[in-house]
Design a protein around this motif. Structure first.
Motif, mmCIF file in Angstrom:
data_model
loop_
_atom_site.group_PDB
_atom_site.id
_atom_site.type_symbol
_atom_site.label_atom_id
_atom_site.label_comp_id
_atom_site.label_asym_id
_atom_site.label_seq_id
_atom_site.Cartn_x
_atom_site.Cartn_y
_atom_site.Cartn_z
ATOM 1 N N TYR A 251 0.766 4.069 -2.922
ATOM 2 C CA TYR A 251 0.379 5.434 -2.544
ATOM 3 C C TYR A 251 1.423 6.437 -3.025
ATOM 4 O O TYR A 251 1.082 7.507 -3.553
ATOM 5 C CB TYR A 251 0.221 5.491 -1.028
ATOM 6 N N TRP A 252 2.693 6.104 -2.837
ATOM 7 C CA TRP A 252 3.759 7.038 -3.196
ATOM 8 C C TRP A 252 4.034 7.085 -4.699
ATOM 9 O O TRP A 252 4.497 8.114 -5.207
ATOM 10 C CB TRP A 252 5.044 6.666 -2.455
ATOM 11 N N ALA A 253 3.748 6.023 -5.404
ATOM 12 C CA ALA A 253 4.163 5.944 -6.814
ATOM 13 C C ALA A 253 3.093 6.365 -7.803
ATOM 14 O O ALA A 253 3.397 6.563 -8.984
ATOM 15 C CB ALA A 253 4.614 4.517 -7.138
ATOM 16 N N ASN A 254 1.848 6.535 -7.359
ATOM 17 C CA ASN A 254 0.761 6.729 -8.314
ATOM 18 C C ASN A 254 -0.096 7.952 -7.979
ATOM 19 O O ASN A 254 -0.251 8.320 -6.816
ATOM 20 C CB ASN A 254 -0.147 5.493 -8.322
ATOM 21 N N ASP A 255 -0.648 8.545 -9.038
ATOM 22 C CA ASP A 255 -1.628 9.618 -8.856
ATOM 23 C C ASP A 255 -3.014 9.054 -8.565
ATOM 24 O O ASP A 255 -3.838 9.720 -7.932
ATOM 25 C CB ASP A 255 -1.685 10.499 -10.113
ATOM 26 N N VAL A 256 -3.265 7.853 -9.042
ATOM 27 C CA VAL A 256 -4.515 7.138 -8.780
ATOM 28 C C VAL A 256 -4.154 5.690 -8.469
ATOM 29 O O VAL A 256 -3.342 5.084 -9.170
ATOM 30 C CB VAL A 256 -5.464 7.187 -9.997
ATOM 31 N N PRO B 109 9.659 8.594 1.050
ATOM 32 C CA PRO B 109 10.834 8.501 1.914
ATOM 33 C C PRO B 109 11.385 7.082 1.955
ATOM 34 O O PRO B 109 10.653 6.118 1.718
ATOM 35 C CB PRO B 109 10.284 8.919 3.292
ATOM 36 N N PRO B 110 12.675 6.935 2.258
ATOM 37 C CA PRO B 110 13.241 5.588 2.375
ATOM 38 C C PRO B 110 12.627 4.851 3.549
ATOM 39 O O PRO B 110 12.316 5.446 4.584
ATOM 40 C CB PRO B 110 14.738 5.852 2.592
ATOM 41 N N VAL B 111 12.460 3.537 3.388
ATOM 42 C CA VAL B 111 11.879 2.705 4.437
ATOM 43 C C VAL B 111 12.898 1.636 4.827
ATOM 44 O O VAL B 111 13.276 0.796 4.004
ATOM 45 C CB VAL B 111 10.564 2.049 3.984
ATOM 46 N N LEU B 112 13.320 1.675 6.074
ATOM 47 C CA LEU B 112 14.260 0.718 6.627
ATOM 48 C C LEU B 112 13.502 -0.218 7.563
ATOM 49 O O LEU B 112 12.431 0.127 8.070
ATOM 50 C CB LEU B 112 15.382 1.418 7.394
ATOM 51 N N LEU B 113 14.063 -1.392 7.803
ATOM 52 C CA LEU B 113 13.387 -2.380 8.647
ATOM 53 C C LEU B 113 14.330 -2.875 9.728
ATOM 54 O O LEU B 113 15.501 -3.167 9.475
ATOM 55 C CB LEU B 113 12.914 -3.569 7.795
ATOM 56 N N ALA B 114 13.801 -2.982 10.949
ATOM 57 C CA ALA B 114 14.518 -3.626 12.050
ATOM 58 C C ALA B 114 14.135 -5.101 12.054
ATOM 59 O O ALA B 114 12.981 -5.444 12.308
ATOM 60 C CB ALA B 114 14.148 -2.979 13.373
ATOM 61 N N ALA B 115 15.073 -5.969 11.722
ATOM 62 C CA ALA B 115 14.814 -7.404 11.670
ATOM 63 C C ALA B 115 16.127 -8.131 11.947
ATOM 64 O O ALA B 115 17.210 -7.621 11.636
ATOM 65 C CB ALA B 115 14.271 -7.809 10.307
ATOM 66 N N VAL C 93 0.832 -1.205 0.000
ATOM 67 C CA VAL C 93 0.000 0.000 0.000
ATOM 68 C C VAL C 93 0.867 1.255 0.000
ATOM 69 O O VAL C 93 0.610 2.204 -0.753
ATOM 70 C CB VAL C 93 -0.958 0.000 1.206
ATOM 71 N N LEU C 94 1.913 1.282 0.835
ATOM 72 C CA LEU C 94 2.792 2.455 0.872
ATOM 73 C C LEU C 94 3.405 2.715 -0.503
ATOM 74 O O LEU C 94 3.435 3.866 -0.976
ATOM 75 C CB LEU C 94 3.903 2.250 1.900
ATOM 76 N N GLU C 95 3.890 1.677 -1.140
ATOM 77 C CA GLU C 95 4.536 1.853 -2.441
ATOM 78 C C GLU C 95 3.549 2.338 -3.496
ATOM 79 O O GLU C 95 3.884 3.207 -4.320
ATOM 80 C CB GLU C 95 5.194 0.546 -2.865
#
Length: 305
Positions: free
Chosen positions: A150-155, A180-186, A146-148
């Motif tokens: 939302y950030w990549a598309n106008d619709v 923004p960059p997304v990092l993960l704690a794993a 969903v995040l990707e």
């Protein structure tokens, strides 16, 4: 190597004047970033031990600020430093709401947001926000979908096992494109491979550097296998020092030692290839003025090396 400080969003110093003081300290001294964490609950007897040597949750977590609100405050009182979450539990709210909040903060800060996500360690927190503890990995994957979008598309629209989003126009755009960059704690093998496969980098905690870089190799290998450029990945290492007056044995580092020992650890981390290291002096009895002095001495020591 970039250097950062943790904001005092936990414990007795979680107050506006304390946040403001650390913001000023970071910008005046020349630190590169400010970071905050995420808690929603402080049960008297957690069902799972805290991931530390003694298994006890820090008492500071009993008083906790909202991390994104705190970073918005920090954004309004700084002009240069990056603003990161270490970590934000990305599963405690619907991903569409999370996308709106992160996009707003990145826009308001002029593109200074670094999103660090984690899955948490305490089942009670998931119960408190009505999110299932089981299936967290799948929920994280769909949240990233969903995040990707939302950030990549106008619709965009989304139809998944957990979330359904009708087709919608997205007029709000992050300052950083597409987002923004997304990092993960794993730390599990599967989590490390997930970072290499689709995240922007890793949020580890301080550990012996040989072990740290061995885990990083797993991430890099997964990135190569997925056809991604591993040089684009970023590692931001959190250090929670228990400062002592006298030098500790090597086996106690990087958990407890003198400020000089932590300076040496940071220098060695830079030589090993760590991209960024941020330190949290808040889990100590030092006053804010003393922490500012520690921050200055730490930065001078690492940069001098």
């Amino acid at each position: 190597m970039r250097l950062g400080l943790a904001l005092p969003t936990f414990g007795p110093d979680a107050r506006p004047e304390s946040l403001l003081a650390v913001c000023r300290t970071a910008e005046e001294l020349g630190y590169d970033s400010l970071w905050t964490g995420d808690r929603v609950l402080a049960p008297l007897v957690p069902s799972a031990p805290y991931p530390s040597t003694d298994g006890r949750m820090p008492r500071e977590y009993e008083n906790h600020m909202d991390p994104l609100v705190a970073l918005t405050f920090a954004a309004s009182h700084t002009t240069r430093v990056e603003l990161g979450t270490s970590t934000l539990n990305g599963l405690w709210q619907p991903p569409l709401m999370l996308a709106r909040s992160l996009t707003t903060l990145d826009l308001l800060s002029g593109g200074r947001l670094v999103v660090g996500l984690g899955l948490g360690w305490m089942p009670e927190e998931y119960t408190a926000v009505s999110v299932p503890w089981k299936g967290r990995g799948a929920r994280l994957e769909e949240t990233m979908d969903v995040l990707e979008k939302y950030w990549a598309n106008d619709v965009f629209s989304h139809e998944g096992p957990l979330f359904t989003i009708p087709e919608t126009v997205v007029g709000l755009k992050a300052h950083q494109r597409p987002g923004p960059p997304v990092l993960l704690a794993a730390f599990t093998p599967g989590g490390l491979r997930r970072i290499g496969r689709r995240f922007g980098g890793w949020l580890p905690v301080a550990m012996p550097l040989q072990h740290l870089m061995g885990m990083w190799d797993v991430i890099v290998g997964a990135a190569v296998e997925a056809g991604r450029d591993p040089s684009a990945l970023r590692m931001a290492l959190r250090v929670n020092p228990q400062l002592t007056d006298v030098r500790t044995d090597d086996e106690q580092m990087p958990r407890a030692g003198t400020l000089g020992q932590f300076v040496d650890y940071a220098r060695a981390a830079a030589e090993a290839g760590v991209h960024e290291l941020f330190v949290d002096f808040g889990q100590s009895t030092a006053t804010l003025d003393e922490r500012a002095d520690l921050a200055g001495r730490f930065l001078e020591g690492v940069r001098r090396g």
